[in-house]
Design a protein around this motif. Sequence first.
Motif, PDB file in Angstrom:
ATOM      1  N   GLU A 182       0.924  -1.133  -0.020  1.00 34.63           N
ATOM      2  CA  GLU A 182      -0.039  -0.014   0.257  1.00 34.63           C
ATOM      3  C   GLU A 182       0.924   1.390  -0.117  1.00 34.63           C
ATOM      4  OE1 GLU A 182      -3.230   0.013  -0.499  1.00 34.63           O
ATOM      5  OE2 GLU A 182      -3.952  -1.914   0.511  1.00 34.63           O
ATOM      6  N   ASP A 244     -12.854  -2.231   6.329  1.00 31.30           N
ATOM      7  CA  ASP A 244     -12.459  -2.721   4.954  1.00 31.30           C
ATOM      8  C   ASP A 244     -13.823  -3.471   4.526  1.00 31.30           C
ATOM      9  OD1 ASP A 244     -10.483  -3.174   3.340  1.00 31.30           O
ATOM     10  OD2 ASP A 244     -10.259  -5.211   3.734  1.00 31.30           O
ATOM     11  N   HIS A 453      -2.902   4.188  -6.640  1.00 30.62           N
ATOM     12  CA  HIS A 453      -4.132   3.576  -5.523  1.00 30.62           C
ATOM     13  C   HIS A 453      -2.880   2.333  -5.075  1.00 30.62           C
ATOM     14  CE1 HIS A 453      -7.422   3.452  -3.193  1.00 30.62           C
ATOM     15  NE2 HIS A 453      -7.575   1.995  -3.617  1.00 30.62           N
ATOM     16  N   HIS A 454      -3.261   1.032  -5.824  1.00 35.16           N
ATOM     17  CA  HIS A 454      -2.489  -0.088  -5.716  1.00 35.16           C
ATOM     18  C   HIS A 454      -2.488  -0.809  -6.861  1.00 35.16           C
ATOM     19  CE1 HIS A 454      -6.215  -2.009  -4.862  1.00 35.16           C
ATOM     20  NE2 HIS A 454      -6.284  -1.401  -3.558  1.00 35.16           N
ATOM     21  N   ARG A 489     -11.501  -3.825  -8.866  1.00 33.27           N
ATOM     22  CA  ARG A 489     -10.148  -4.594  -9.059  1.00 33.27           C
ATOM     23  C   ARG A 489     -10.116  -4.984 -10.504  1.00 33.27           C
ATOM     24  NH1 ARG A 489      -9.546  -1.945  -4.151  1.00 33.27           N
ATOM     25  NH2 ARG A 489     -10.782  -2.832  -2.601  1.00 33.27           N
TER      26      ARG A 489
END
Length: 590
Positions: A182, A244, A453-454, A489
């Motif tokens: 992250e 989360d 972001h990732h 994603r």
Amino acid sequence: MQPPQANRYRDSWCGELGSDDVGRQVRVAGWVRRRRDHGGLIFIDLRDRSGIVQIVFHPERGDELFALAEQLRPEHVITVSGELLARSAENVNSEMATGAVELTVADAEALASSQTPPFAIDEDGPVDEMTRLRYRWLDLRRDSMQKTMITRALITQTLREQLVARDFLEIETPILTRSTPEGARDFLVPSRINTGAWYALPQSPQLFKQLLMMAGYERYFQIARCFRDEDLRADRQPEFTQLDIEMAFVDEDQVIEVSEAAITAVFAQTGFETAPAPWPRIGYDEAMLRYGSDRPDLRFGLEIKDVSEQLRGSEFKVFESVLSGGGAVRALNAGRREMSRSELDSLNEVVQVHGAKAVAPITVGDGGWTGNLAKFFSAQQIAAVNEELGATDGDLLCFVADSENVAAVAIGALRLNLGARFDLIPEGHCACWVVDFPMFEADEESGGLTALHHPFTAPQGDLDDPESLRSRAYDLVVDGIELGGGSIRINSPDLQSRVFDAIGLDGEEAQARFGFLLEALEYGAPPHGGIAFGLDRIAALVCGHDSIRDVIAFPKTATGADPLTGAPAAADERQLRDLGIKPHVPPAVG
Ligand code: ASP
């Protein structure tokens, strides 16, 4: 609160006694907040979690009882019982929830004594933070901390209720794991059984929540602890808590909708007022242009404009060289402001922190500009800029020229500074979503690209032109604070490999680090997306604290230390031997 479980210590809460209980025999227990001796009587404010009630010891109730009362000091722990009486009209304390009643003590037992606390528990006066953290159990006893921790618990409970009501499943993910990138350093934990091998503490549950979607759980949430080894600031802690969330078969809209419902419920529960959802969505480029930040504070205007085109070709060398080098001139109209030379000079420091050189301030007068910069610009340029900035006589205009990114961020900081300086931020709160982020940004260390972001975020656009790619990420921003962020994603192994490739992770390294994810993507990975909210930040925001340390029961200092327990501490030699570790440097802590 529910009535307490009656036992030999208590049958009532201190803070809930009122006129309805007058005439009742009650038993309460708690801490002595204050003791006052008055005309032969001893008055004590007794505190438990629910609040405070006044109890009174009369000498005629017996010497032993009165002697006990005389021994009591702040923070001693007692249980008392007696009749609850109405206070006489002149003794009613309207500041106190239980100010209309008092308990006449017929029986008391001292349960624990206390040393004199290093700071007053019954006041919320300023106390040095190291002292507060060193004696955190006492600090947590203070009224403001109790309120904060109770609000924090309410926030967590509200989020849980909201998500459970929407069929989300609460599932735990490992703490001892592999690296989950992250953007921070990992905390590592050595394995004793597999000497020489290390676990990483999760920077977030990112990969596990994606695996849960691939495993068919559809809707997941967790109140998850995350660990990031980075330099600490007011809003950072080495371990912090996220709400989360992950969902399968969704696009951005559904994640945003669930988020808005959950966060709106928290705001409603805690009396934090924003405009009702749906909250506006602002593209990253627009946020950077108009507010100079990807966390725009929309509570006030002072919007930034690009005036590069209006000013191109002027005699002002500073602007010209920036513009001919591909940079930008950004400006804002600060309104009619009187600022001294030294105040104007101090604005330079605000932009210099962000890499810009200076602020060029210009005042509008007589339809043109006054001051010594005015002569460098044509009447046409001046008129065009005035029009763009809606400027009229007396307005102060501020310009920053630099590469586009530096100019944007620097004038964004200037906007915030002027907003605070001139008290332009009104009461009330403003939420928005920032969307359409760039997929990648330049990585200063490697010179290559890194995911903004990732790297599990789905891209939008042409993958052959990575620098122009956008991502399907979204951030929730309230009053200029990023409360949470997430994305849709990647759910195809090929696309995931290409994104790894773009950030310089070659096939072998990607396999070594994320082989399990790439493999799982081969076995029917549904479209999925999610988000994570910083629970500490939400709590700090709604409780009105600047630092998340104030909403964490046992936080760490800015150097990552815990003055209460003394962590981090040296490990003894035997432990290190068991772990097969030989320190390169002697420990810096004792
Ligand atoms: N794992 C991300 C983070 O911690 C959030 C997300 O993408 O859901 O910032």
